[in-house]
Design an enzyme around this catalytic site. Structure first.
Site, PDB file in Angstrom:
ATOM      1  CG  HIS B 118      -1.969  -0.991   1.263  1.00 15.05           C
ATOM      2  ND1 HIS B 118      -2.923  -1.147   2.195  1.00 15.05           N
ATOM      3  CD2 HIS B 118      -2.333  -1.872   0.261  1.00 15.05           C
ATOM      4  CE1 HIS B 118      -3.798  -1.966   1.726  1.00 15.05           C
ATOM      5  NE2 HIS B 118      -3.416  -2.585   0.838  1.00 15.05           N
ATOM      6  CG  HIS B 206       6.141   4.940   2.720  1.00 13.11           C
ATOM      7  ND1 HIS B 206       5.860   6.540   3.179  1.00 13.11           N
ATOM      8  CD2 HIS B 206       5.431   4.147   3.674  1.00 13.11           C
ATOM      9  CE1 HIS B 206       5.020   6.101   4.232  1.00 13.11           C
ATOM     10  NE2 HIS B 206       4.835   4.980   4.615  1.00 13.11           N
TER      11      HIS B 206
END
Lengths: 926, 289
Positions: B118, B206
Site C-alpha cells: 500500500h 512509500h
C-alpha cells in the site's frame, strides 16, 4: 305638568335672578329677609348696635341654621328638596300607570328602575373608561376588572331614615322580575344595589345572597359568569362563612380561582383565617399541577404551589398538621398500605390519597411529613432545600425541637445540590443558634440550682452539637454528579441539564477545583445528542454548546467537525420541521438556529469557500430567513464576490414575497447602484422594474425614490420625472402628498417652475380633500409668483370647497391676505361670499364637532383672556347701571326660589349659545 | 467555647485524607496535582471496548475507537503474486532485516493468497457516516483528472509514525512521485473541508514492509501522549521494543537489494486505480482512461 317640564328657560329668565347681593339686600327691599323668629334678635341689635358680640353671635347663629338646612341634604340625599320629593311621586305615578298598560316593556321598566334607583342611591358617578369593554376573559381578570368598574354614587338616601323607601325600591325590582325574569340587564341593575356602600343591612346580607342564587337559577349558564363576578366580589366584601360558602360553590365549577381563594381565607381581615383548608386546597392544586391537570393563572409552577403550601404549613403549624404521635401512627399506616399495594398500584396511589385528603369540610389534619416527602422530596430532588427547611420549621414551630433537628440531619444527608445544602445548613445553624440563646437567657434568669444544673447540661450538649454542625460546611461534590447521572426526567429544560452537566466536567467540578475532564464532557454531550427532546431547538442548543465548548478549548477543527455532524443532511429533505411525530434528531437539519451558528463559525474560522458551501446548503434546504440572505450577500461582498452576492440577493427575492422581500430588495438595489453606479444602468433599471412589479403600494415609495435617484444621477432627467409620475400614481394615499411634493421639487429643479403646473393639477385631482387644500395653497403661491393672479384666485376658489372656515383657518387667512395684497374690492367681496356659502355647506353636525375640537385646542387661550371681562360682577353692574336695563334684574331677584336643577338646565344652553356666538364674532372680524 | 474534634464521616473520606497532607506540606506536593472527577455512570457513556495490545502484537490504538466514527484511508494498492520477483525480493529483505532486528514484524496483507503493498495518499481519516459518500465522491473526482502512470521503487528507509510508537521499514517511491503528489494534493481541499489532516507537506511516498515497536523512552520530546508511561510499559512489556532500526541495516539492505529493486523488471508498476478504505468497506476507482 308636562308642560312645565317642557318649558325651556330662556337666558333672560335665569339671568334675571342675579345679582342677588347687589344692590345690597335689605328688609325694606326684601321683606322675607327677616322672619318672625328673628324679631327678638333684630330688636337686640337695634338696642345695642355698638356691641360687636351681639352682631357676631347673630351672624354665627344664622350661618348655623343654614348649615343645619344643608345637613338635611346629607341625610336625604337626592330627596332633600321638597321639589324632588314631589316630582318623585309624580313620576312614579306616571310610570306605574304606564306599566299597567305595558307590564312587560323592558324599556319602560329599565328607565323606571333607573330613575327610582337614582332617587334612592344617589346619582351614579360616571367613570371614564379607556377603550371598550373587554370580553369576559378568565375569571381572575374579570374580577379585577369588575372591581374597578363597580358603580359609585353621590349622596344617597340615609338607609335608616329612608328605610321604607329603600324597601319600596327593592319591592319594585321584585315586581319587575316577576314580569321580566330572564333579562340579565335587570338582574345586574338589581344586583348593583347590593354593592352600594350604604345598602341597609336588612337587604345586604341574606336577601342579597338569595337574590344572587335566584339570578343563577333563572339565567342561562352562559350568563352566569357575569353574575358570579358580582357574587364573588360581594362575598369577598362580606368575608367569613359567606365567603367560604360562595367560593366553594364557585370553585366546584371553575378551579382557576383557587389561589385567590387561599389568599382570601388566609387573610386576617376577612374573619378567622382557615389555614387547614387553604393548605388542603394548595396541596391539591400542587398535585394537580404536577399531573398537568391544572395550570395556575398566576403562572406558578407545581413546585411554587407546593412551596406556597409549605409556607402555610410553616405559619400555621398547629392548625394544619398532626403532632408527632399522630404522624408516626399515620406514617406506619401508610407504610403498611404501601407494602400491601406494592407493585399493584404504584402510579395510582397519590391520586387515591388525594381523594382521601382533600375534601373541604373535613377537619382532619394533615400528615405533613408524609406529604412533603411524597409530593415534594420524591419529585423535586434537586430543589429540595426549601421543602426540607419547611418541614423542619414545621416541627420547630410545633415545639418538637428533636424532630426538627432530626429532619435537618436527614436533609443534610440526602440533599443533592450545593444550593440546597447551603439553604438547609443556614436554616439549621440559625435554629440551633436561636435555641442556644434561649437556653442562655433562661440560665441567667434561673434561681433554682437543680434546674440550673439541668439547663447547663442541656446547654453543653447543644453547644457541642452546634460546633459539630459548623464543622461540616462543605458539601460533598460527588452527590451532585449522582443527581445528574440519575436524572432521567424529561423536564422543559432537560437539555440545559446535560449542558450544565457537561460544563461541570469541562470546568472540573462546580468550583473548578478538580481536574477538567473534557472527554467526559464530550461523552455527556454525545449522549445528549441522542435524547429525543421535545423541541428541536433544544437539541440544536446542545450541539451549539458542544461546538462552543470545543471553541473554548481552541479545538477549532473539532468544533467544525461537531457542527458538520450536527448539520448532516439526510437523503430525504422533505421532512417537515414542525412534524412532532418525528424525533428531534430527524428534524434537526432544518433548524435555522443550528445552521446560523454553523455558518457563523465557518465565517469566523473557516475559509470563504467552506462558508459559501454552508450558506448554499441553507438556501438549498429552503430554511433561510431574510437575515441569512442579507448576511450571505454581505459576506460575499466583503470578500469581493460582488456578482455572487447579487446572485444571492436574487435568490432571496425569489424565496420571499413582500413584505419580507422588501428589505432584501432595498438592500440589493442600493448595493447594486452603489457598486455599479452608471455603468450598468440598463440592468439596474431592469432590477427596479422587477422589484416594483410585485411590490405592494404601501412599501414601494423608497424603491421609487431610489429608482428616480438612479435616473437622475446616471440616466435621464426625463426618465426620472416619468418615474416620479408613476410613483405618484402607485403609492398609497398616505404617501401621495409627500411623493407629489418631491416630484414638484424635482421638476422645479430640472425644468423650472412652469413645468410644475400639470403636476399640481394632477396632484389636486389625485389627493384626498384635506391635502388638496394644502396643495392648492402651494399651487396658488406658485401662480402668484409667476404673476398669474387670476389663476391663483381660481385655485383658491377651487380649494375653498374643501376648507371649512372654522377648521381650516389657515387657508382662509391666506386667501384673505392674498386678496388684500392683490385683489380689488369686488374680488374681496367675492371671497367673502364664497366663504359664507362654504360655511353654510359645512354647517353639519360632523363639521360642527370638528370645529369644536379645533376651538377647544386653539380657542382656549382666547376664551381665557375674554372670560374675566364677562364674568366680572362689577363691570356687569356698571353695564346695567348705564344701559338702564335695571328692571329684569330686580324682578328676577324675587324668583330665587326656583329649583336648582331647572336653573342648571337653563343655564347650560344659554352658555352654549354664548360660545357659538363667540366664534361667530371672531370669524366676522377677519 | 471548646472545640470538639469529632468529625462527621462523609462517604468521601478518602478525599479529605488526600487533601490534608497537601495542605500541611504545600512545598513538597505540587499544587497542580488535582483530584479527578468521578467517572461517568455507564448510563451516560457506555464503556469503549477495551483494547488489549497483546492481541495485536503489542500495538496500541493511536486514536481511540469512537462510536459512529469510521476510519478511512486512501492509497494505491499494488498486488503481488507469490511468483512475482518483487514478492521474492520483499520476502528476502524481511528475512535479512529480521536477522538484525528480531522484533521486526511483517506487514501481513496476505489474506487471500495475494500480497499487497500500500502506498498511502492520505493519513488516517476519521469520518462520520454521512461523510463517507462525500469522500468517495472526492476520490472519484480526483481520479478523473489523473491519467494512469508508472511507478517505481527507489530505496529503503526507516519511517516512524506520528505518535512515535512504531517504526517502519519502507521502500520509497522513485518514479511516479509527482503524480502521487498531484493526487494527494487534489484530495486536500476535501479533507480540509471536513477538517481532517492532509498528507505531509513534503510527502515521502512509500510502501511499508515491516514494523517494530519503539521503546517509549525514545519519545522524550513528546510527553503529551494520552497514556501514562507506567500504563504503557506494563501493557507492552511482554513485547520486545527497540530504540530505532540499526543504522547499518539500511545501508546493508541498500547495498544488497537496491540494484534489483530499481531495475525496471522488478520495481516498475502501472498505477491504474486508487483504493479507498472506509471502515471495512474497500472501493477502487479507476484513473482517467
Amino acid at each position: 305638568m308636562p308642560s312645565v317640564a317642557q318649558k325651556a328657560y330662556s337666558y333672560d329668565d335665569l339671568s334675571s335672578y342675579f345679582p342677588l347681593t347687589y344692590p345690597i339686600p335689605h328688609p325694606k327691599t326684601h321683606p322675607d329677609l327677616i322672619t318672625v323668629k328673628d324679631l327678638n334678635r333684630e330688636e337686640d341689635l337695634l338696642r345695642n348696635p355698638s356691641s360687636f358680640r351681639a352682631w357676631w353671635s347673630a351672624i354665627q347663629s344664622t350661618r348655623d341654621s343654614f348649615t343645619a338646612a344643608t345637613q338635611m341634604k346629607a341625610l336625604l340625599g337626592p330627596l332633600a328638596s321638597p321639589l324632588a320629593r314631589r316630582y318623585l311621586q309624580r313620576i312614579t305615578y306616571l310610570y306605574e300607570s304606564a306599566l299597567q298598560n305595558f307590564p312587560s316593556s323592558f324599556k319602560l321598566w329599565k328607565s323606571y328602575l333607573q330613575f327610582r334607583m337614582s332617587c334612592v342611591l344617589g346619582k351614579p358617578v360616571i367613570k371614564k373608561r379607556a377603550g371598550g369593554r373587554k370580553k369576559f376573559g378568565p375569571m381572575k381578570d374579570a374580577l379585577e376588572e369588575e372591581q374597578d368598574d363597580l358603580e359609585e354614587w353621590d349622596e344617597c338616601l340615609d338607609p335608616v331614615i329612608g328605610w321604607e323607601e329603600w324597601k319600596s325600591l327593592i319591592a319594585t325590582f321584585e315586581r319587575c322580575l316577576m314580569w321580566l325574569p330572564n333579562l340579565p340587564r335587570i338582574w345586574l341593575l338589581y344586583i348593583s344595589i347590593f354593592s352600594h356602600p350604604q345598602c341597609p343591612a336588612l337587604i345586604s346580607h341574606t336577601h342579597t345572597r338569595r337574590t344572587f342564587d335566584r339570578a343563577l337559577r333563572t339565567l342561562p349558564p352562559s350568563l352566569h359568569s357575569r353574575i358570579w363576578v358580582r357574587y364573588l366580589l360581594w362575598a369577598e366584601s362580606k368575608g367569613g362563612e359567606t365567603l367560604v360558602a360562595v367560593y366553594r360553590r364557585y370553585l366546584a365549577i371553575d378551579p382557576t380561582l383557587s389561589e385567590r381563594y387561599t389568599a382570601l381565607i388566609l387573610s386576617k381581615s376577612l374573619g378567622k383565617p382557615r389555614p387547614l383548608e387553604a393548605a388542603k386546597v394548595l396541596l391539591s392544586l400542587a398535585r394537580k399541577a404536577a399531573r398537568g391537570e391544572y395550570t395556575s393563572p398566576e403562572g406558578k409552577s407545581p413546585l411554587q404551589l407546593l412551596n406556597d403550601f409549605v409556607d402555610v404549613v410553616e405559619n400555621y403549624a398547629e392548625d394544619v398538621g398532626m403532632d408527632v404521635e399522630a404522624t408516626d401512627e399515620s406514617n406506619a399506616a401508610i407504610a403498611k398500605k404501601d407494602a400491601e399495594n406494592e407493585g399493584a398500584l404504584d402510579a395510582g396511589e397519590p391520586a387515591s390519597m388525594d381523594g382521601q385528603l382533600i375534601p373541604h369540610g373535613r377537619e382532619r389534619k394533615l400528615n405533613i411529613e408524609n406529604i412533603i416527602k411524597k409530593d415534594g422530596l420524591d419529585m423535586y430532588k434537586d430543589q429540595a432545600g426549601r421543602l426540607w427547611v419547611g418541614l423542619a420549621t414545621y416541627w420547630i414551630k410545633r415545639g418538637d425541637f428533636d424532630r426538627g433537628r432530626e429532619t435537618f440531619e436527614k436533609a443534610i444527608q440526602s440533599v443533592v445540590t450545593q444550593r440546597d445544602f447551603n439553604q438547609i445548613f443556614e436554616a439549621y445553624s440559625q435554629t440551633e443558634d436561636a435555641v442556644i440563646n434561649e437556653i442562655m437567657e433562661a440560665l441567667e434568669d434561673e434561681e433554682d440550682d437543680d434546674d440550673k444544673a439541668e439547663l447547663e447540661e442541656e446547654m453543653d450538649s447543644r453547644m457541642q452539637a452546634f460546633e459539630q454542625l459548623t464543622d461540616r460546611t462543605a458539601f460533598p461534590p460527588e452527590r451532585s454528579i449522582e443527581t445528574y447521572s440519575s436524572e432521567e426526567r424529561p423536564t422543559p429544560n432537560f437539555h440545559r441539564l446535560f449542558i450544565n452537566f457537561a460544563k461541570f466536567y469541562e470546568e472540573g467540578g462546580a468550583s473548578g477545583q478538580a481536574e477538567p475532564d473534557l472527554d467526559s464532557a464530550r461523552k455527556i454531550l454525545e449522549k445528549a445528542t441522542k435524547v429525543n427532546f421535545k423541541q428541536v431547538e433544544d437539541l440544536a442548543e446542545v450541539w451549539c454548546e458542544w461546538a462552543e465548548m470545543e471553541l473554548r478549548h481552541e479545538n477549532y477543527d473539532e468544533a467544525i467537525r461537531v457542527m458538520q455532524r450536527a448539520t448532516a443532511v439526510p437523503k430525504n429533505t422533505k421532512i417537515n420541521y414542525h412534524d412532532h411525530a418525528l424525533s428531534a434528531q430527524a428534524r434537526l437539519f432544518k433548524s435555522i438556529k443550528l445552521w446560523s451558528f454553523y455558518v457563523d463559525l465557518e465565517e469566523s474560522i473557516g475559509t470563504v469557500e467552506s462558508t459559501k458551501t454552508v450558506y448554499d446548503k441553507i438556501l438549498d434546504l429552503r430554511i433561510a430567513n431574510a437575515q441569512i440572505i442579507v448576511n450571505y450577500a454581505s459576506f460575499l461582498e466583503e470578500n469581493k464576490y460582488f456578482e455572487e452576492s447579487f446572485k444571492v440577493y436574487e435568490r432571496g427575492v425569489e424565496l420571499f414575497t413582500f413584505p419580507v422581500s422588501f428589505e432584501i430588495w432595498n438592500i440589493y438595489l442600493s448595493k447594486f447602484v452603489k457598486r455599479y453606479g452608471g455603468t450598468k444602468v440598463e440592468r439596474a433599471r431592469d432590477l427596479f422594474e422587477q422589484a416594483l412589479e410585485k411590490c405592494p403600494a404601501k412599501s414601494c415609495k423608497p424603491i421609487f425614490l431610489m429608482y428616480a435617484k438612479l435616473e437622475e444621477d446616471y440616466g435621464l432627467a426625463k426618465r426620472a420625472m416619468a418615474i416620479y409620475d408613476r410613483a405618484t400614481q402607485v403609492v398609497t394615499d398616505a404617501d401621495k402628498f409627500e411623493m407629489f411634493t418631491i416630484y414638484i421639487a424635482k421638476a422645479t429643479a430640472n425644468f423650472g417652475l412652469p413645468a410644475t403646473r400639470p403636476i399640481y393639477e394632477r396632484a389636486i385631482e389625485a389627493l384626498p380633500d384635506k391635502q388638496t387644500a394644502e396643495m392648492c395653497l402651494r399651487f396658488a403661491a406658485l401662480e402668484r409668483k409667476l404673476g398669474e393672479i387670476d389663476r391663483a384666485r381660481a385655485i383658491y376658489a377651487h380649494a375653498s370647497q374643501f376648507c371649512d372656515p372654522r377648521v381650516n383657518q389657515k387657508f382662509w387667512a391666506e386667501w384673505n391676505t392674498f386678496e388684500i395684497e392683490t385683489g380689488s374690492e369686488d374680488t374681496f367681496r367675492e371671497m367673502l361670499r364664497i366663504r359664507r356659502s362654504v360655511q353654510a355647506q359645512f354647517n353639519t353636525e360632523a363639521s360642527y364637532l370638528a370645529a369644536q375640537t379645533i376651538a377647544a385646542s386653539e380657542g382656549n387661550k382666547r376664551a381665557l383672556s375674554e372670560g374675566p371681562e364677562d364674568t366680572d360682577p362689577m363691570a356687569a353692574a356698571e353695564k346695567q347701571a348705564n344701559g338702564g336695563v335695571k328692571g329684569p334684574a330686580f324682578v328676577a331677584a324675587k324668583k330665587t326660589a326656583l329649583s336648582k336643577p331647572a336653573e342648571e338646565a337653563g343655564a347650560q344652553p344659554a352658555a352654549k349659545v354664548a360660545n357659538s356666538e363667540e366664534i361667530q364674532i371672531e370669524d366676522d372680524e377677519f | 467555647m471548646k472545640r470538639t474534634s469529632l468529625l462527621v464521616c462523609y462517604s468521601s473520606s478518602e478525599e479529605d485524607e488526600k487533601e490534608k497532607p497537601a495542605l500541611s506540606f504545600p512545598l513538597t506536593k505540587p499544587p497542580t496535582k488535582r483530584r479527578k472527577l468521578p467517572p461517568l455512570a455507564e448510563t451516560i457513556a457506555a464503556l469503549p471496548p477495551v483494547d488489549n495490545p497483546a492481541l495485536h502484537q503489542g500495538r496500541t490504538r493511536n486514536v481511540p475507537h469512537v462510536e459512529g466514527q469510521y476510519a478511512a484511508h486512501v492509497y494505491v494498492s499494488i498486488t503481488l503474486r507469490e511468483s512475482s520477483p518483487l514478492y521474492q525480493l520483499v520476502k528476502d529483505v524481511f528475512h535479512d532485516a529480521k536477522k538484525q532486528v528480531p522484533s521486526l514484524q511483517e506487514i501481513s496483507k496476505l489474506d487471500t493468497g495475494r500480497y499487497e503493498l500500500h502506498i498511502s495518499l492520505s493519513r488516517p481519516i476519521f469520518l462520520r457516516a454521512h461523510q463517507r459518500e462525500e469522500l468517495r465522491q472526492a476520490v472519484r473526482n480526483v481520479t478523473r483528472e489523473q491519467a494512469p502512470f508508472t511507478l517505481s521503487f527507489a530505496s529503503f528507509s526507516e519511517l516512524v509514525n506520528d505518535e512515535k510508537t512504531r517504526t517502519f521499514l519502507a521502500i520509497e517511491i522513485g518514479a511516479g512521485h509527482n503524480e502521487l503528489k498531484t493526487l494527494s494534493d487534489a484530495l486536500a481541499p476535501t479533507l480540509q473541508a471536513i477538517r481532517q489532516k492532509g498528507y505531509y507537506e513534503k510527502p515521502r511516498f512509500h510502501a511499508s514492509i515491516a514494523w517494530a515497536l519503539l521503546t517509549p523512552s525514545s519519545n522524550n520530546g513528546r510527553d503529551s501522549l494520552p497514556r501514562s508511561e507506567s500504563e504503557l510499559s506494563s501493557e507492552t512489556s511482554e513485547f520486545p521494543t527497540i530504540d530505532r532500526l540499526p543504522e547499518t541495516l539500511m545501508s546493508t539492505l541498500d547495498e544488497k537489494y537496491r540494484p534489483s529493486l530499481t531495475s525496471s523488471r522488478i520495481g516498475a508498476f502501472e498505477v491504474a486505480e486508487i483504493t479507498v478504505k472506509i471502515g471495512k468497506d474497500v472501493s477502487t476507482f479507476r484513473l482517467k482512461v
